[in-house]
Design a protein around this motif. Sequence first.
Motif, mmCIF file in Angstrom:
data_model
loop_
_atom_site.group_PDB
_atom_site.id
_atom_site.type_symbol
_atom_site.label_atom_id
_atom_site.label_comp_id
_atom_site.label_asym_id
_atom_site.label_seq_id
_atom_site.Cartn_x
_atom_site.Cartn_y
_atom_site.Cartn_z
ATOM 1 N N UNK A 82 0.832 -1.201 0.000
ATOM 2 C CA UNK A 82 0.000 0.000 0.000
ATOM 3 C C UNK A 82 0.867 1.251 0.000
ATOM 4 N N UNK A 83 1.952 1.242 0.755
ATOM 5 C CA UNK A 83 2.871 2.384 0.784
ATOM 6 C C UNK A 83 3.504 2.612 -0.586
ATOM 7 N N UNK A 84 3.877 1.541 -1.262
ATOM 8 C CA UNK A 84 4.481 1.662 -2.592
ATOM 9 C C UNK A 84 3.461 2.214 -3.590
ATOM 10 N N UNK A 85 2.233 1.717 -3.536
ATOM 11 C CA UNK A 85 1.181 2.201 -4.447
ATOM 12 C C UNK A 85 0.911 3.680 -4.197
ATOM 13 N N UNK A 86 0.862 4.102 -2.942
ATOM 14 C CA UNK A 86 0.626 5.512 -2.636
ATOM 15 C C UNK A 86 1.799 6.380 -3.072
ATOM 16 N N UNK A 142 6.245 13.727 -3.284
ATOM 17 C CA UNK A 142 5.368 12.639 -3.719
ATOM 18 C C UNK A 142 4.702 11.898 -2.559
ATOM 19 N N UNK A 143 5.418 11.589 -1.457
ATOM 20 C CA UNK A 143 4.744 10.897 -0.358
ATOM 21 C C UNK A 143 3.612 11.718 0.265
ATOM 22 N N UNK A 144 3.764 13.029 0.294
ATOM 23 C CA UNK A 144 2.714 13.886 0.851
ATOM 24 C C UNK A 144 1.495 13.875 -0.069
ATOM 25 N N UNK A 145 1.713 13.954 -1.374
ATOM 26 C CA UNK A 145 0.606 13.913 -2.329
ATOM 27 C C UNK A 145 -0.121 12.572 -2.247
ATOM 28 N N UNK A 146 0.624 11.474 -2.132
ATOM 29 C CA UNK A 146 0.012 10.158 -1.983
ATOM 30 C C UNK A 146 -0.743 10.027 -0.672
ATOM 31 N N UNK A 149 -4.021 11.778 -1.003
ATOM 32 C CA UNK A 149 -4.928 10.935 -1.777
ATOM 33 C C UNK A 149 -5.533 9.853 -0.881
ATOM 34 N N UNK A 150 -4.709 9.246 -0.044
ATOM 35 C CA UNK A 150 -5.193 8.227 0.889
ATOM 36 C C UNK A 150 -6.202 8.806 1.874
ATOM 37 N N UNK A 151 -5.928 9.998 2.377
ATOM 38 C CA UNK A 151 -6.851 10.663 3.301
ATOM 39 C C UNK A 151 -8.176 10.958 2.617
ATOM 40 N N UNK A 152 -8.112 11.409 1.361
ATOM 41 C CA UNK A 152 -9.336 11.733 0.631
ATOM 42 C C UNK A 152 -10.196 10.488 0.409
ATOM 43 N N UNK A 153 -9.573 9.394 0.008
ATOM 44 C CA UNK A 153 -10.325 8.161 -0.231
ATOM 45 C C UNK A 153 -10.882 7.610 1.078
ATOM 46 N N UNK A 154 -10.057 7.575 2.114
ATOM 47 C CA UNK A 154 -10.504 7.065 3.412
ATOM 48 C C UNK A 154 -11.627 7.923 3.991
ATOM 49 N N UNK A 169 -14.870 7.263 2.033
ATOM 50 C CA UNK A 169 -15.473 5.987 2.427
ATOM 51 C C UNK A 169 -16.095 6.079 3.815
ATOM 52 N N UNK A 170 -15.429 6.774 4.719
ATOM 53 C CA UNK A 170 -15.958 6.929 6.074
ATOM 54 C C UNK A 170 -17.278 7.695 6.060
ATOM 55 N N UNK A 171 -17.347 8.756 5.247
ATOM 56 C CA UNK A 171 -18.560 9.565 5.195
ATOM 57 C C UNK A 171 -19.701 8.830 4.492
ATOM 58 N N UNK A 172 -19.391 8.119 3.421
ATOM 59 C CA UNK A 172 -20.438 7.443 2.649
ATOM 60 C C UNK A 172 -21.020 6.276 3.421
ATOM 61 N N UNK A 173 -20.168 5.479 4.045
ATOM 62 C CA UNK A 173 -20.633 4.291 4.741
ATOM 63 C C UNK A 173 -20.875 4.521 6.232
ATOM 64 N N UNK A 174 -20.706 5.750 6.692
ATOM 65 C CA UNK A 174 -20.964 6.140 8.085
ATOM 66 C C UNK A 174 -20.257 5.194 9.073
ATOM 67 N N UNK A 175 -18.970 5.017 8.875
ATOM 68 C CA UNK A 175 -18.183 4.149 9.737
ATOM 69 C C UNK A 175 -17.812 4.859 11.017
ATOM 70 N N UNK A 176 -17.789 4.155 12.097
ATOM 71 C CA UNK A 176 -17.407 4.696 13.392
ATOM 72 C C UNK A 176 -16.272 3.877 13.957
#
Length: 63
Positions: free
Chosen positions: A14-18, A39-43, A46-51, A54-61
């Motif tokens: 996952x770190x390599x992909x990011x 590049x690591x900050x941009x990745x 991106x990870x924060x945005x996706x996470x 997903x947290x907002x859409x699926x209402x995860x706690x």
Amino acid sequence: MSFFSVHPFLSFNLAVVLLIAGKILTLNLDLLRRYSIPEPVAGGFLCIAVTGTLWAVFDLRGV
């Protein structure tokens, strides 16, 4: 309390992909190049945005 663990191989991959995604973002977005965003900050952003999405859409706690 529930805990989960991530296998080190999955975590490394996952770190390599990011890192690669961050490199692609930095190459394609002039704003990131202009302000010298690494590049690591941009990745990571991106990870924060996706996470966060997903947290907002699926209402995860968290536990």
